[in-house]
Motif scaffolding. Structure first.
Motif, PDB file in Angstrom:
ATOM      1  N   ASP A  11       0.839  -1.007  -0.021  1.00 48.20           N
ATOM      2  CA  ASP A  11      -0.129  -0.161  -0.089  1.00 48.20           C
ATOM      3  C   ASP A  11       0.443   1.016   0.235  1.00 48.20           C
ATOM      4  N   PRO A  12       1.907   1.312  -1.338  1.00 46.27           N
ATOM      5  CA  PRO A  12       2.502   2.508  -0.582  1.00 46.27           C
ATOM      6  C   PRO A  12       1.627   3.481  -1.488  1.00 46.27           C
ATOM      7  N   ASP A  13       2.980   4.915  -1.148  1.00 43.83           N
ATOM      8  CA  ASP A  13       2.835   6.529  -1.038  1.00 43.83           C
ATOM      9  C   ASP A  13       1.862   6.214  -2.490  1.00 43.83           C
ATOM     10  N   HIS A  14       2.757   6.409  -3.079  1.00 45.49           N
ATOM     11  CA  HIS A  14       2.593   6.347  -4.573  1.00 45.49           C
ATOM     12  C   HIS A  14       1.698   5.368  -5.800  1.00 45.49           C
ATOM     13  N   ALA A  15       1.070   4.621  -4.782  1.00 45.92           N
ATOM     14  CA  ALA A  15       0.465   3.457  -5.838  1.00 45.92           C
ATOM     15  C   ALA A  15      -0.784   2.621  -4.519  1.00 45.92           C
ATOM     16  N   PRO A  16      -1.276   3.928  -3.949  1.00 41.85           N
ATOM     17  CA  PRO A  16      -2.322   2.925  -2.689  1.00 41.85           C
ATOM     18  C   PRO A  16      -3.060   1.681  -3.551  1.00 41.85           C
ATOM     19  N   LEU A  17      -3.699   1.117  -2.068  1.00 41.74           N
ATOM     20  CA  LEU A  17      -4.794   0.361  -2.848  1.00 41.74           C
ATOM     21  C   LEU A  17      -6.364   0.609  -3.071  1.00 41.74           C
ATOM     22  N   ALA A  18      -5.716   1.793  -2.685  1.00 41.00           N
ATOM     23  CA  ALA A  18      -7.244   2.505  -2.861  1.00 41.00           C
ATOM     24  C   ALA A  18      -7.431   2.731  -4.382  1.00 41.00           C
ATOM     25  N   GLN A  19      -6.326   3.834  -4.885  1.00 43.67           N
ATOM     26  CA  GLN A  19      -6.654   3.311  -5.909  1.00 43.67           C
ATOM     27  C   GLN A  19      -5.827   2.879  -6.836  1.00 43.67           C
ATOM     28  N   ARG A  20      -4.474   1.887  -6.557  1.00 44.43           N
ATOM     29  CA  ARG A  20      -4.771   0.510  -8.130  1.00 44.43           C
ATOM     30  C   ARG A  20      -5.429  -0.366  -7.454  1.00 44.43           C
ATOM     31  N   VAL A  21      -6.488  -0.712  -6.387  1.00 45.83           N
ATOM     32  CA  VAL A  21      -7.181  -1.417  -6.687  1.00 45.83           C
ATOM     33  C   VAL A  21      -8.570  -1.620  -8.084  1.00 45.83           C
ATOM     34  N   PRO A  22      -9.175   0.051  -7.414  1.00 43.36           N
ATOM     35  CA  PRO A  22      -9.860   0.058  -8.986  1.00 43.36           C
ATOM     36  C   PRO A  22      -9.138   0.401  -9.489  1.00 43.36           C
ATOM     37  N   ALA A  23      -7.827   1.441 -10.454  1.00 41.72           N
ATOM     38  CA  ALA A  23      -7.536   1.111 -11.600  1.00 41.72           C
ATOM     39  C   ALA A  23      -6.719  -0.440 -12.004  1.00 41.72           C
ATOM     40  N   VAL A  24      -6.585  -1.212 -12.310  1.00 42.29           N
ATOM     41  CA  VAL A  24      -6.340  -2.537 -11.847  1.00 42.29           C
ATOM     42  C   VAL A  24      -7.800  -2.945 -12.652  1.00 42.29           C
ATOM     43  N   MET A  25      -8.512  -3.455 -11.838  1.00 43.14           N
ATOM     44  CA  MET A  25      -9.171  -3.991 -11.869  1.00 43.14           C
ATOM     45  C   MET A  25     -10.336  -3.132 -12.987  1.00 43.14           C
ATOM     46  N   ALA A  26     -10.363  -2.255 -13.112  1.00 44.71           N
ATOM     47  CA  ALA A  26     -10.842  -2.029 -14.631  1.00 44.71           C
ATOM     48  C   ALA A  26     -10.390  -2.491 -15.942  1.00 44.71           C
ATOM     49  N   VAL A  27      -9.902  -2.835 -16.015  1.00 43.95           N
ATOM     50  CA  VAL A  27      -8.576  -3.195 -16.921  1.00 43.95           C
ATOM     51  C   VAL A  27      -8.850  -4.817 -17.278  1.00 43.95           C
ATOM     52  N   VAL A  28      -8.816  -5.062 -16.095  1.00 49.27           N
ATOM     53  CA  VAL A  28      -9.125  -7.015 -15.464  1.00 49.27           C
ATOM     54  C   VAL A  28     -10.517  -6.733 -16.301  1.00 49.27           C
ATOM     55  N   ARG A  29     -11.872  -6.249 -16.214  1.00 49.82           N
ATOM     56  CA  ARG A  29     -13.022  -6.038 -16.178  1.00 49.82           C
ATOM     57  C   ARG A  29     -12.929  -6.303 -17.877  1.00 49.82           C
ATOM     58  N   GLU A  30     -12.686  -5.238 -18.331  1.00 51.47           N
ATOM     59  CA  GLU A  30     -12.785  -5.017 -19.648  1.00 51.47           C
ATOM     60  C   GLU A  30     -11.762  -5.895 -20.534  1.00 51.47           C
ATOM     61  N   HIS A  31     -11.360  -6.162 -20.387  1.00 55.97           N
ATOM     62  CA  HIS A  31     -10.578  -7.550 -21.404  1.00 55.97           C
ATOM     63  C   HIS A  31     -11.367  -8.611 -21.166  1.00 55.97           C
ATOM     64  N   GLN A  32     -11.837  -9.047 -19.916  1.00 55.08           N
ATOM     65  CA  GLN A  32     -12.799  -9.782 -19.813  1.00 55.08           C
ATOM     66  C   GLN A  32     -13.935 -10.383 -20.572  1.00 55.08           C
ATOM     67  N   GLN A  33     -15.317  -9.124 -20.508  1.00 53.58           N
ATOM     68  CA  GLN A  33     -15.194  -8.563 -21.292  1.00 53.58           C
ATOM     69  C   GLN A  33     -15.277  -8.187 -22.677  1.00 53.58           C
ATOM     70  N   ARG A  34     -14.072  -8.085 -23.093  1.00 59.31           N
ATOM     71  CA  ARG A  34     -13.957  -8.227 -24.970  1.00 59.31           C
ATOM     72  C   ARG A  34     -13.274  -9.919 -25.049  1.00 59.31           C
ATOM     73  N   THR A  35     -13.135 -10.633 -24.176  1.00 58.63           N
ATOM     74  CA  THR A  35     -12.253 -11.524 -24.567  1.00 58.63           C
ATOM     75  C   THR A  35     -12.974 -13.116 -23.553  1.00 58.63           C
ATOM     76  N   GLY A  36     -13.907 -12.672 -22.502  1.00 55.25           N
ATOM     77  CA  GLY A  36     -14.505 -13.922 -21.782  1.00 55.25           C
ATOM     78  C   GLY A  36     -13.494 -14.363 -20.959  1.00 55.25           C
ATOM     79  N   LYS A  37     -12.595 -14.026 -20.874  1.00 55.87           N
ATOM     80  CA  LYS A  37     -10.763 -14.341 -20.148  1.00 55.87           C
ATOM     81  C   LYS A  37     -11.041 -13.281 -18.797  1.00 55.87           C
ATOM     82  N   HIS A  38     -10.811 -14.413 -17.229  1.00 58.00           N
ATOM     83  CA  HIS A  38     -10.852 -13.265 -16.281  1.00 58.00           C
ATOM     84  C   HIS A  38      -9.510 -13.597 -15.830  1.00 58.00           C
ATOM     85  N   VAL A  39      -8.042 -12.331 -15.317  1.00 56.24           N
ATOM     86  CA  VAL A  39      -7.038 -12.881 -15.146  1.00 56.24           C
ATOM     87  C   VAL A  39      -7.458 -12.828 -13.613  1.00 56.24           C
ATOM     88  N   MET A  40      -7.042 -13.417 -13.291  1.00 52.44           N
ATOM     89  CA  MET A  40      -6.521 -13.420 -11.348  1.00 52.44           C
ATOM     90  C   MET A  40      -5.756 -12.396 -11.534  1.00 52.44           C
TER      91      MET A  40
END
Length: 422
Positions: A193-222
């Motif tokens: 949970d570093p100051d430059h990339a706190p989980l409160a920001q990093r989790v939503p940002a990362v999961m947005a691209v994971v969800r987009e990838h899943q919607q496009r390909t059907g593949k959920h990346v863990m």
């Protein structure tokens, strides 16, 4: 196995009679101390004392492995006898209390004045006792279901650089790795949970691209988000990951502790990725600490789903034999009749060229094959790095050499040429 007793084996070294030292170990870790005290009746000892089950004499050595001020003050000249001591402990002494189980089988034993070597090697618990603890919520089957990988090794990678990226930069990299075809992505153990990339920001940002990838390909990346922290913070972080559609969280086991991991396990249904960083401090000396078999038993009782075993032909100090035995431990139920196996995570210097050794050693692909540089440093890019690993796995499963497969696959050929061996 007796349902009322827990069994542990130890490698010891001592200038004294191993039989006498074994009795000291049994007494010290159950109802006794260095002298029998009032109240320590024969009846109490029969009910609560640890038992010496057997002793196997090993080699004697001319010098002690570890310092011991008591023995030095006594001027004990040696030789120092090594032995394997098997003890059993009453379940009733401990109850369903994981920290106390650890304190019993791996506590003051390390400080005994009678020994110059003490290592907990194995730990076995009866089925009824194991069922009093947490089971994995996902394990091998759940991890496969979440990622949609019904067969074959799960190809994973690690966020690199380890730290320094902002939340947006991390998300951009995750998007590229998803597009490259990985099944699994994890944070590094030093990025929580570093100051430059706190989980409160990093989790939503990362999961947005994971969800987009899943919607496009059907593949959920863990994605295993490193939520290592104090207990309440880990609960909050796990809830955030779950709300954002994530499927996995990671914790540094040794630094969170048994109680914290148990509390996290009870709180979240997400896959719990157990990172063992620091295990070398417990295990690297052959006459001190704890072997991996006992180590993974304790953490599996806390309910983890994945356990790190390091990698074959990797960059760390562990021998390949230790890595192989660790993976087999993960595949072994802790008690008869239970399916509580966990998925071993192979990492540390892994790339397409280490696939043959991995397959030859375990002969199964229920594993996370995690490659950082082997994917991200591939001269053809991350997608080529992933492809080279999948090509290597297909080759070994078909009984082919990597050189034979490389003649048909440019990505594997590039990997073998660039990383220098295969």
């Amino acid at each position: 196995m007796d349902s009322t007793r827990i069994h542990a084996s130890y490698l010891i070294e001592t200038p004294l009679a191993p039989e006498a030292v074994a009795e000291v170990m049994a007494g010290e870790q159950s109802c006794g101390t260095f002298k029998r005290v009032e109240g320590e009746t024969d009846a109490l000892r029969a009910r609560a004392r640890a038992n010496v089950e057997r002793i196997e004499l090993l080699e004697a050595v001319a010098a002690p492995s570890l310092p011991n001020a008591l023995l030095e003050r006594q001027g004990n000249p040696g030789p120092w006898q090594r032995a394997r001591v098997h003890l059993s402990f009453p379940v009733a002494n401990i109850g369903a209390n994981l920290p106390t189980l650890a304190a019993t089988v791996a506590g003051n034993l390390y400080d005994l004045g009678e020994s110059t070597g003490m290592r907990l090697e194995t730990l076995q618990v009866p089925a009824a006792y194991r069922q009093r603890f947490e089971l994995p919520r996902q394990g091998i089957a759940g991890t496969r279901a979440a990622t949609g990988v019904a067969s074959g090794a799960l190809v994973g990678t690690i966020i690199k650089p380890n730290v320094g990226f902002s939340a947006a930069q991390t998300a951009e990299l995750v998007g590229r790795l998803c597009a490259a075809g990985v099944d699994f992505i994890k944070d590094d153990e030093v990025c929580a949970d570093p100051d430059h990339a706190p989980l409160a920001q990093r989790v939503p940002a990362v999961m947005a691209v994971v969800r987009e990838h899943q919607q496009r390909t059907g593949k959920h990346v863990m994605v295993a988000f490193n939520i290592t922290d104090e207990v309440d913070a880990m609960r909050r972080h796990a809830d955030l990951v779950q709300r954002e559609g994530g499927s996995c969280v990671m914790a540094s086991l040794n630094w969170c502790g048994y109680s914290a991991i148990q509390a996290l396990r009870r709180h979240t249904p997400l896959a719990l990725h157990g990172h063992r960083n620091g295990f070398g401090a417990l295990s690297r000396h052959p006459l001190l600490g704890m072997g991996y078999q006992a180590y993974q038993v304790l953490w599996r009782l806390a309910g983890v789903d994945h356990m790190h075993v390091h990698g074959l032909e990797g960059k760390f100090s562990q021998s390949d034999v230790e890595v192989i035995e660790g993976a087999r431990d993960c595949y072994t139920p802790l008690a008869e009749g239970l399916d509580d196996t966990v998925m071993p995570a192979f990492s540390s210097g892994q790339w397409a060229g280490t696939v043959p050794a991995t397959w030859a050693a375990v002969q199964r692909d229920d594993l996370l094959f995690m490659s950082g540089g082997g994917i991200l440093a591939h001269p053809g890019g991350a997608a080529a790095g992933v492809a080279s690993i999948r090509q290597a796995w297909a080759a070994v499963r078909a009984g082919q050499s990597l050189q034979q497969a490389a003649a048909r696959h440019a990505e594997l050929a590039q990997a073998l040429a660039f990383f220098g061996r295969g």
